[in-house]
Design a protein around this motif. Structure first.
Motif, PDB file in Angstrom:
ATOM      1  N   ASP A   1      41.542  22.788  45.008  1.00  0.00           N
ATOM      2  CA  ASP A   1      41.385  21.489  45.691  1.00  0.00           C
ATOM      3  C   ASP A   1      40.049  20.939  45.211  1.00  0.00           C
ATOM      4  N   GLN A   2      40.102  19.832  44.477  1.00  0.00           N
ATOM      5  CA  GLN A   2      38.863  19.228  43.960  1.00  0.00           C
ATOM      6  C   GLN A   2      38.457  18.092  44.909  1.00  0.00           C
ATOM      7  N   VAL A   3      37.302  18.238  45.531  1.00  0.00           N
ATOM      8  CA  VAL A   3      36.879  17.274  46.558  1.00  0.00           C
ATOM      9  C   VAL A   3      35.443  16.822  46.305  1.00  0.00           C
ATOM     10  N   GLU A   4      35.088  15.668  46.872  1.00  0.00           N
ATOM     11  CA  GLU A   4      33.678  15.281  46.824  1.00  0.00           C
ATOM     12  C   GLU A   4      32.883  16.349  47.561  1.00  0.00           C
ATOM     13  N   LEU A   5      31.887  16.895  46.889  1.00  0.00           N
ATOM     14  CA  LEU A   5      31.137  18.007  47.494  1.00  0.00           C
ATOM     15  C   LEU A   5      29.756  18.115  46.866  1.00  0.00           C
ATOM     16  N   HIS A   6      28.751  18.074  47.684  1.00  0.00           N
ATOM     17  CA  HIS A   6      27.347  18.197  47.259  1.00  0.00           C
ATOM     18  C   HIS A   6      26.546  18.505  48.524  1.00  0.00           C
ATOM     19  N   PRO A   7      25.232  18.739  48.427  1.00  0.00           N
ATOM     20  CA  PRO A   7      24.503  19.142  49.637  1.00  0.00           C
ATOM     21  C   PRO A   7      24.576  18.142  50.798  1.00  0.00           C
ATOM     22  N   HIS A   8      24.781  16.843  50.536  1.00  0.00           N
ATOM     23  CA  HIS A   8      24.957  15.907  51.656  1.00  0.00           C
ATOM     24  C   HIS A   8      26.318  16.068  52.326  1.00  0.00           C
TER      25      HIS A   8
ATOM     26  N   PRO B   1      39.430  10.663  52.102  1.00  0.00           N
ATOM     27  CA  PRO B   1      40.835  10.738  51.665  1.00  0.00           C
ATOM     28  C   PRO B   1      41.823  10.126  52.654  1.00  0.00           C
ATOM     29  N   ASP B   2      41.534  10.171  53.941  1.00  0.00           N
ATOM     30  CA  ASP B   2      42.474   9.605  54.900  1.00  0.00           C
ATOM     31  C   ASP B   2      42.509   8.080  54.842  1.00  0.00           C
ATOM     32  N   GLU B   3      41.510   7.489  54.218  1.00  0.00           N
ATOM     33  CA  GLU B   3      41.471   6.016  54.112  1.00  0.00           C
ATOM     34  C   GLU B   3      41.995   5.533  52.764  1.00  0.00           C
ATOM     35  N   MET B   4      42.153   6.444  51.844  1.00  0.00           N
ATOM     36  CA  MET B   4      42.445   6.074  50.456  1.00  0.00           C
ATOM     37  C   MET B   4      43.925   5.808  50.248  1.00  0.00           C
TER      38      MET B   4
ATOM     39  N   TRP C   1      33.565  17.490  43.085  1.00  0.00           N
ATOM     40  CA  TRP C   1      33.346  16.268  42.294  1.00  0.00           C
ATOM     41  C   TRP C   1      32.123  15.529  42.824  1.00  0.00           C
ATOM     42  N   SER C   2      31.517  14.725  41.941  1.00  0.00           N
ATOM     43  CA  SER C   2      30.194  14.141  42.222  1.00  0.00           C
ATOM     44  C   SER C   2      29.221  15.233  42.678  1.00  0.00           C
TER      45      SER C   2
ATOM     46  N   VAL D   1      45.389  20.080  43.473  1.00  0.00           N
ATOM     47  CA  VAL D   1      45.242  18.795  44.156  1.00  0.00           C
ATOM     48  C   VAL D   1      43.770  18.394  44.181  1.00  0.00           C
ATOM     49  N   CYS D   2      43.556  17.133  44.513  1.00  0.00           N
ATOM     50  CA  CYS D   2      42.196  16.636  44.739  1.00  0.00           C
ATOM     51  C   CYS D   2      42.183  15.923  46.087  1.00  0.00           C
ATOM     52  N   ASN D   3      41.069  15.962  46.711  1.00  0.00           N
ATOM     53  CA  ASN D   3      40.829  15.159  47.906  1.00  0.00           C
ATOM     54  C   ASN D   3      41.785  15.497  49.043  1.00  0.00           C
ATOM     55  N   PHE D   4      42.235  16.749  49.104  1.00  0.00           N
ATOM     56  CA  PHE D   4      43.097  17.167  50.194  1.00  0.00           C
ATOM     57  C   PHE D   4      42.235  17.708  51.330  1.00  0.00           C
ATOM     58  N   GLU D   5      42.445  17.141  52.506  1.00  0.00           N
ATOM     59  CA  GLU D   5      41.873  17.679  53.737  1.00  0.00           C
ATOM     60  C   GLU D   5      42.762  18.865  54.156  1.00  0.00           C
ATOM     61  N   PRO D   6      42.282  19.703  55.082  1.00  0.00           N
ATOM     62  CA  PRO D   6      43.141  20.812  55.526  1.00  0.00           C
ATOM     63  C   PRO D   6      44.537  20.358  55.966  1.00  0.00           C
ATOM     64  N   HIS D   7      44.644  19.192  56.609  1.00  0.00           N
ATOM     65  CA  HIS D   7      45.987  18.788  57.073  1.00  0.00           C
ATOM     66  C   HIS D   7      46.918  18.471  55.903  1.00  0.00           C
ATOM     67  N   HIS D   8      46.363  18.011  54.762  1.00  0.00           N
ATOM     68  CA  HIS D   8      47.210  17.797  53.580  1.00  0.00           C
ATOM     69  C   HIS D   8      47.630  19.144  52.979  1.00  0.00           C
ATOM     70  N   LEU D   9      46.680  20.066  52.917  1.00  0.00           N
ATOM     71  CA  LEU D   9      47.006  21.397  52.375  1.00  0.00           C
ATOM     72  C   LEU D   9      48.086  22.055  53.244  1.00  0.00           C
ATOM     73  N   GLN D  10      47.959  21.836  54.564  1.00  0.00           N
ATOM     74  CA  GLN D  10      48.929  22.442  55.488  1.00  0.00           C
ATOM     75  C   GLN D  10      50.360  21.980  55.182  1.00  0.00           C
ATOM     76  N   LEU D  11      50.507  20.715  54.752  1.00  0.00           N
ATOM     77  CA  LEU D  11      51.835  20.200  54.391  1.00  0.00           C
ATOM     78  C   LEU D  11      52.474  21.054  53.301  1.00  0.00           C
ATOM     79  N   LEU D  12      51.657  21.413  52.296  1.00  0.00           N
ATOM     80  CA  LEU D  12      52.180  22.217  51.181  1.00  0.00           C
ATOM     81  C   LEU D  12      52.419  23.663  51.620  1.00  0.00           C
ATOM     82  N   ILE D  13      51.562  24.146  52.507  1.00  0.00           N
ATOM     83  CA  ILE D  13      51.739  25.513  53.018  1.00  0.00           C
ATOM     84  C   ILE D  13      53.052  25.587  53.808  1.00  0.00           C
TER      85      ILE D  13
END
Ligand code: A2P
Length: 291
Positions: free
Chosen positions: A161-168, A282-285, A188-189, A139-151
Protein backbone atom coordinates in the motif's frame (compact mmCIF):
# COMPACT_ATOMS: atom_id res chain seq x y z
CA UNK A 1 26.21 0.19 -0.48
CA UNK A 2 23.26 -1.39 -2.27
CA UNK A 3 19.92 -0.67 -0.59
CA UNK A 4 18.49 -3.65 1.32
CA UNK A 5 15.48 -5.50 -0.06
CA UNK A 6 12.12 -6.36 1.48
CA UNK A 7 10.31 -9.59 0.57
CA UNK A 8 6.70 -8.91 -0.41
CA UNK A 9 3.79 -11.28 0.26
CA UNK A 10 4.00 -12.25 -3.44
CA UNK A 11 7.50 -13.64 -2.80
CA UNK A 12 9.06 -10.87 -4.91
CA UNK A 13 11.82 -8.79 -3.40
CA UNK A 14 11.76 -5.00 -3.67
CA UNK A 15 14.71 -2.68 -3.03
CA UNK A 16 13.73 -0.62 0.01
CA UNK A 17 14.89 2.60 -1.68
CA UNK A 18 13.89 3.67 -5.18
CA UNK A 19 13.64 6.73 -7.40
CA UNK A 20 10.30 8.55 -7.71
CA UNK A 21 9.59 10.58 -10.87
CA UNK A 22 6.29 12.40 -10.26
CA UNK A 23 6.14 15.76 -12.05
CA UNK A 24 9.16 15.07 -14.25
CA UNK A 25 8.82 15.31 -18.04
CA UNK A 26 9.72 12.37 -20.27
CA UNK A 27 13.12 13.88 -21.05
CA UNK A 28 13.88 14.73 -17.42
CA UNK A 29 12.76 11.25 -16.42
CA UNK A 30 14.90 9.55 -19.03
CA UNK A 31 17.99 11.45 -17.86
CA UNK A 32 17.24 10.98 -14.16
CA UNK A 33 16.50 7.26 -14.45
CA UNK A 34 19.52 6.63 -16.65
CA UNK A 35 21.76 8.43 -14.16
CA UNK A 36 20.11 6.74 -11.17
CA UNK A 37 20.60 3.24 -12.59
CA UNK A 38 23.93 3.56 -14.36
CA UNK A 39 25.77 5.99 -12.07
CA UNK A 40 24.12 6.12 -8.67
CA UNK A 41 23.26 2.43 -8.16
CA UNK A 42 19.45 2.59 -7.96
CA UNK A 43 17.62 -0.62 -8.87
CA UNK A 44 14.04 0.53 -8.27
CA UNK A 45 12.03 3.08 -10.27
CA UNK A 46 8.51 4.22 -9.39
CA UNK A 47 6.35 5.76 -12.12
CA UNK A 48 2.63 5.89 -13.01
CA UNK A 49 0.48 6.21 -16.10
CA UNK A 50 -0.75 9.53 -14.69
CA UNK A 51 2.78 10.96 -14.49
CA UNK A 52 2.98 10.92 -18.29
CA UNK A 53 6.59 9.74 -18.18
CA UNK A 54 6.46 5.96 -18.59
CA UNK A 55 8.07 6.43 -22.00
CA UNK A 56 10.98 8.27 -20.41
CA UNK A 57 11.44 5.39 -17.97
CA UNK A 58 11.28 2.95 -20.89
CA UNK A 59 13.89 4.84 -22.88
CA UNK A 60 16.24 4.87 -19.90
CA UNK A 61 15.76 1.13 -19.26
CA UNK A 62 16.47 0.38 -22.92
CA UNK A 63 19.62 2.51 -22.98
CA UNK A 64 21.00 1.35 -19.63
CA UNK A 65 23.78 -1.20 -19.41
CA UNK A 66 21.97 -2.76 -16.42
CA UNK A 67 19.71 -5.66 -17.53
CA UNK A 68 15.95 -5.09 -17.25
CA UNK A 69 15.58 -7.97 -14.79
CA UNK A 70 17.93 -6.24 -12.34
CA UNK A 71 15.68 -3.18 -12.06
CA UNK A 72 12.44 -3.20 -10.08
CA UNK A 73 9.85 -1.20 -12.04
CA UNK A 74 6.53 -0.03 -10.59
CA UNK A 75 3.73 1.67 -12.47
CA UNK A 76 0.16 2.55 -11.57
CA UNK A 77 -3.31 2.35 -13.08
CA UNK A 78 -4.88 5.80 -13.46
CA UNK A 79 -8.34 6.50 -12.02
CA UNK A 80 -10.02 6.93 -15.41
CA UNK A 81 -9.10 3.35 -16.29
CA UNK A 82 -10.70 1.65 -13.31
CA UNK A 83 -13.03 -1.23 -14.17
CA UNK A 84 -12.21 -4.73 -15.42
CA UNK A 85 -11.72 -4.30 -19.18
CA UNK A 86 -10.39 -0.73 -18.97
CA UNK A 87 -7.75 -1.81 -16.44
CA UNK A 88 -6.56 -4.71 -18.63
CA UNK A 89 -6.28 -2.34 -21.60
CA UNK A 90 -4.53 0.38 -19.59
CA UNK A 91 -2.00 -2.16 -18.34
CA UNK A 92 -1.13 -3.18 -21.93
CA UNK A 93 -0.69 0.48 -22.84
CA UNK A 94 1.62 1.05 -19.85
CA UNK A 95 3.76 -1.93 -20.87
CA UNK A 96 4.00 -0.54 -24.41
CA UNK A 97 5.06 2.86 -23.14
CA UNK A 98 7.60 1.27 -20.80
CA UNK A 99 8.90 -0.91 -23.63
CA UNK A 100 8.90 -3.98 -21.42
CA UNK A 101 6.85 -7.16 -21.30
CA UNK A 102 6.34 -7.13 -17.53
CA UNK A 103 6.41 -4.83 -14.52
CA UNK A 104 7.60 -5.80 -11.09
CA UNK A 105 4.68 -4.08 -9.36
CA UNK A 106 1.37 -2.77 -10.68
CA UNK A 107 -0.67 -0.55 -8.37
CA UNK A 108 -4.17 0.92 -8.32
CA UNK A 109 -3.40 4.63 -7.99
CA UNK A 110 -6.43 5.69 -5.86
CA UNK A 111 -9.36 3.72 -4.42
CA UNK A 112 -11.97 6.35 -5.50
CA UNK A 113 -15.54 6.11 -4.27
CA UNK A 114 -17.19 3.33 -6.27
CA UNK A 115 -16.53 0.15 -4.34
CA UNK A 116 -18.00 -2.27 -6.90
CA UNK A 117 -15.84 -0.83 -9.64
CA UNK A 118 -12.84 -0.98 -7.34
CA UNK A 119 -13.41 -4.70 -6.79
CA UNK A 120 -13.73 -5.28 -10.57
CA UNK A 121 -10.47 -3.37 -11.00
CA UNK A 122 -8.80 -5.63 -8.45
CA UNK A 123 -10.12 -8.66 -10.40
CA UNK A 124 -8.24 -7.30 -13.43
CA UNK A 125 -5.04 -6.87 -11.45
CA UNK A 126 -5.35 -10.44 -10.19
CA UNK A 127 -5.68 -11.61 -13.77
CA UNK A 128 -2.58 -9.62 -14.74
CA UNK A 129 -0.66 -11.12 -11.81
CA UNK A 130 -1.82 -14.59 -12.89
CA UNK A 131 -0.38 -13.99 -16.36
CA UNK A 132 3.02 -13.18 -14.83
CA UNK A 133 3.12 -9.77 -16.52
CA UNK A 134 3.09 -8.09 -13.11
CA UNK A 135 5.29 -9.89 -10.59
CA UNK A 136 3.30 -8.30 -7.79
CA UNK A 137 0.14 -6.20 -7.53
CA UNK A 138 -0.88 -3.67 -4.95
CA UNK A 139 -2.62 -0.42 -4.18
CA UNK A 140 -1.98 3.20 -3.31
CA UNK A 141 -3.78 5.49 -0.94
CA UNK A 142 -5.83 2.73 0.67
CA UNK A 143 -7.11 3.42 4.16
CA UNK A 144 -7.72 0.35 6.37
CA UNK A 145 -11.39 0.32 5.31
CA UNK A 146 -10.35 0.01 1.64
CA UNK A 147 -7.91 -2.78 2.45
CA UNK A 148 -10.68 -4.50 4.41
CA UNK A 149 -12.79 -4.65 1.21
CA UNK A 150 -10.08 -6.73 -0.47
CA UNK A 151 -9.57 -8.86 2.64
CA UNK A 152 -13.32 -9.59 2.83
CA UNK A 153 -13.40 -10.45 -0.85
CA UNK A 154 -10.85 -13.25 -0.40
CA UNK A 155 -8.32 -13.84 -3.17
CA UNK A 156 -5.02 -12.05 -3.43
CA UNK A 157 -4.02 -9.37 -0.97
CA UNK A 158 -2.09 -6.32 -2.16
CA UNK A 159 1.66 -6.73 -1.83
CA UNK A 160 2.02 -3.06 -0.94
CA UNK A 161 0.00 0.00 0.00
CA UNK A 162 1.75 3.16 -1.18
CA UNK A 163 0.51 6.16 0.82
CA UNK A 164 1.52 9.72 1.59
CA UNK A 165 3.87 9.22 4.51
CA UNK A 166 6.52 11.39 6.17
CA UNK A 167 7.21 12.64 9.72
CA UNK A 168 4.24 15.07 9.57
CA UNK A 169 1.96 12.16 8.60
CA UNK A 170 3.45 8.90 9.91
CA UNK A 171 0.23 6.93 9.16
CA UNK A 172 0.50 4.71 12.25
CA UNK A 173 -2.98 3.23 11.79
CA UNK A 174 -2.38 2.19 8.17
CA UNK A 175 1.04 0.78 9.10
CA UNK A 176 -0.40 -1.26 11.97
CA UNK A 177 -3.25 -2.60 9.84
CA UNK A 178 -1.01 -3.36 6.85
CA UNK A 179 1.54 -5.12 9.01
CA UNK A 180 -1.17 -7.34 10.58
CA UNK A 181 -2.08 -8.46 7.06
CA UNK A 182 1.42 -8.86 5.62
CA UNK A 183 1.14 -5.81 3.36
CA UNK A 184 4.29 -3.67 2.97
CA UNK A 185 3.93 0.11 3.19
CA UNK A 186 5.60 2.48 0.73
CA UNK A 187 5.98 6.19 1.42
CA UNK A 188 5.06 8.73 -1.26
CA UNK A 189 6.20 12.33 -0.83
CA UNK A 190 8.73 10.93 1.66
CA UNK A 191 10.61 14.22 1.84
CA UNK A 192 7.37 16.10 2.33
CA UNK A 193 6.49 16.47 -1.33
CA UNK A 194 7.51 18.47 -4.33
CA UNK A 195 8.07 22.20 -4.11
CA UNK A 196 4.62 22.99 -5.53
CA UNK A 197 2.72 20.42 -3.51
CA UNK A 198 -0.03 21.39 -1.19
CA UNK A 199 -2.55 20.34 -3.83
CA UNK A 200 -5.19 18.80 -1.57
CA UNK A 201 -7.97 21.09 -0.24
CA UNK A 202 -6.61 20.98 3.33
CA UNK A 203 -2.98 20.37 2.51
CA UNK A 204 0.03 22.59 3.04
CA UNK A 205 3.25 23.13 1.09
CA UNK A 206 6.34 21.17 2.02
CA UNK A 207 8.40 22.48 4.92
CA UNK A 208 10.13 19.29 6.08
CA UNK A 209 13.39 19.90 4.21
CA UNK A 210 13.87 23.19 6.08
CA UNK A 211 12.33 22.12 9.38
CA UNK A 212 14.61 23.17 12.28
CA UNK A 213 14.34 19.75 13.98
CA UNK A 214 15.28 17.93 10.78
CA UNK A 215 18.13 20.29 9.93
CA UNK A 216 19.51 20.12 13.50
CA UNK A 217 19.64 16.32 13.30
CA UNK A 218 21.24 16.62 9.86
CA UNK A 219 23.94 18.91 11.29
CA UNK A 220 24.62 16.44 14.13
CA UNK A 221 25.38 13.74 11.53
CA UNK A 222 26.98 16.03 8.92
CA UNK A 223 24.26 14.89 6.50
CA UNK A 224 21.51 16.70 4.59
CA UNK A 225 17.90 17.06 5.72
CA UNK A 226 16.84 14.78 2.83
CA UNK A 227 19.26 12.07 3.99
CA UNK A 228 17.90 12.27 7.54
CA UNK A 229 14.33 11.91 6.28
CA UNK A 230 15.25 8.94 4.06
CA UNK A 231 16.92 7.22 7.05
CA UNK A 232 13.76 7.79 9.08
CA UNK A 233 11.75 5.84 6.47
CA UNK A 234 14.33 3.08 6.18
CA UNK A 235 14.68 2.63 9.93
CA UNK A 236 10.89 2.50 10.23
CA UNK A 237 10.82 -0.45 7.80
CA UNK A 238 9.13 1.55 5.03
CA UNK A 239 9.86 1.43 1.30
CA UNK A 240 10.90 4.92 0.23
CA UNK A 241 10.94 6.54 -3.23
CA UNK A 242 12.35 10.09 -3.01
CA UNK A 243 11.92 12.05 -6.21
CA UNK A 244 14.62 14.13 -7.81
CA UNK A 245 15.70 15.01 -11.33
CA UNK A 246 19.03 16.45 -10.17
CA UNK A 247 22.07 14.20 -10.36
CA UNK A 248 23.68 15.46 -7.21
CA UNK A 249 20.46 14.92 -5.21
CA UNK A 250 19.81 11.51 -6.80
CA UNK A 251 23.28 10.44 -5.62
CA UNK A 252 22.86 12.05 -2.21
CA UNK A 253 19.52 10.34 -1.62
CA UNK A 254 21.00 6.85 -1.99
CA UNK A 255 24.11 7.72 0.01
CA UNK A 256 22.41 6.96 3.32
CA UNK A 257 23.96 3.69 4.37
CA UNK A 258 26.96 5.00 6.30
CA UNK A 259 25.03 6.49 9.24
CA UNK A 260 22.09 5.71 11.49
CA UNK A 261 19.59 7.81 13.36
CA UNK A 262 19.75 7.12 17.10
CA UNK A 263 16.87 6.92 19.57
CA UNK A 264 17.08 10.65 20.31
CA UNK A 265 16.92 11.56 16.60
CA UNK A 266 13.97 9.24 16.03
CA UNK A 267 12.07 10.55 19.04
CA UNK A 268 12.66 14.16 17.95
CA UNK A 269 11.35 13.32 14.47
CA UNK A 270 8.29 11.69 16.05
CA UNK A 271 7.33 15.07 17.52
CA UNK A 272 6.71 16.37 13.97
CA UNK A 273 3.52 14.28 13.68
CA UNK A 274 0.79 16.90 13.22
CA UNK A 275 -1.29 15.15 10.55
CA UNK A 276 -0.34 17.67 7.84
CA UNK A 277 -0.81 16.35 4.32
CA UNK A 278 0.68 17.63 1.10
CA UNK A 279 -1.87 15.70 -0.95
CA UNK A 280 -5.53 14.81 -0.79
CA UNK A 281 -7.18 12.50 1.74
CA UNK A 282 -8.09 9.28 -0.10
CA UNK A 283 -11.69 9.45 1.09
CA UNK A 284 -12.08 12.80 -0.68
CA UNK A 285 -10.33 11.82 -3.89
CA UNK A 286 -12.47 11.12 -6.97
CA UNK A 287 -10.51 13.05 -9.63
CA UNK A 288 -10.66 11.40 -13.04
CA UNK A 289 -13.15 8.73 -11.93
CA UNK A 290 -15.02 7.13 -14.87
CA UNK A 291 -18.56 8.50 -15.34
P1 A2P B 1 14.03 18.05 -7.50
O1 A2P B 1 13.47 16.99 -8.39
O2 A2P B 1 14.02 19.40 -8.15
O3 A2P B 1 15.38 17.67 -6.91
P2 A2P B 1 9.14 13.90 -2.59
O4 A2P B 1 8.92 14.07 -1.13
O5 A2P B 1 7.86 13.78 -3.36
O6 A2P B 1 10.12 12.82 -2.91
O7 A2P B 1 9.70 15.30 -3.15
C1 A2P B 1 10.99 15.59 -3.15
C2 A2P B 1 11.14 17.06 -3.50
O8 A2P B 1 12.32 17.49 -2.92
C3 A2P B 1 11.25 17.31 -4.98
O9 A2P B 1 10.69 18.58 -5.24
C4 A2P B 1 12.75 17.31 -5.26
O10 A2P B 1 13.02 18.26 -6.27
C5 A2P B 1 13.31 17.75 -3.92
N1 A2P B 1 14.49 16.97 -3.51
C6 A2P B 1 14.77 15.68 -3.76
N2 A2P B 1 15.93 15.31 -3.18
C7 A2P B 1 16.40 16.41 -2.56
C8 A2P B 1 17.55 16.68 -1.79
N3 A2P B 1 18.47 15.73 -1.56
N4 A2P B 1 17.71 17.93 -1.29
C9 A2P B 1 16.80 18.89 -1.52
N5 A2P B 1 15.68 18.70 -2.24
C10 A2P B 1 15.48 17.48 -2.76
Amino acid sequence: MTPPTITLNSGTTIPQLGLGVWQATNDETERAVRYAIDEAGYRHIDTAAAYGNEEGVGRALAASSVPREDVFVTTKLWNADQGYEPALKAFDTSLERLGTDYVDLYLIHWPLQDRDRLLRTWDALEKIAGSGRAKAIGVCNFEPHHLQLLIDRGGMLPAVDQVELHPHLPQQEIRRFASEHGIAVESWSPLGGTSNSGWGPNSKPNTLLVDPIVTRIADRHSKSAAQVLIRWHLQNGLIVIPKSVHEQRISQNIDVFDFELDELDLSELDTLDDGTRVGMHPDEMNIGAPA
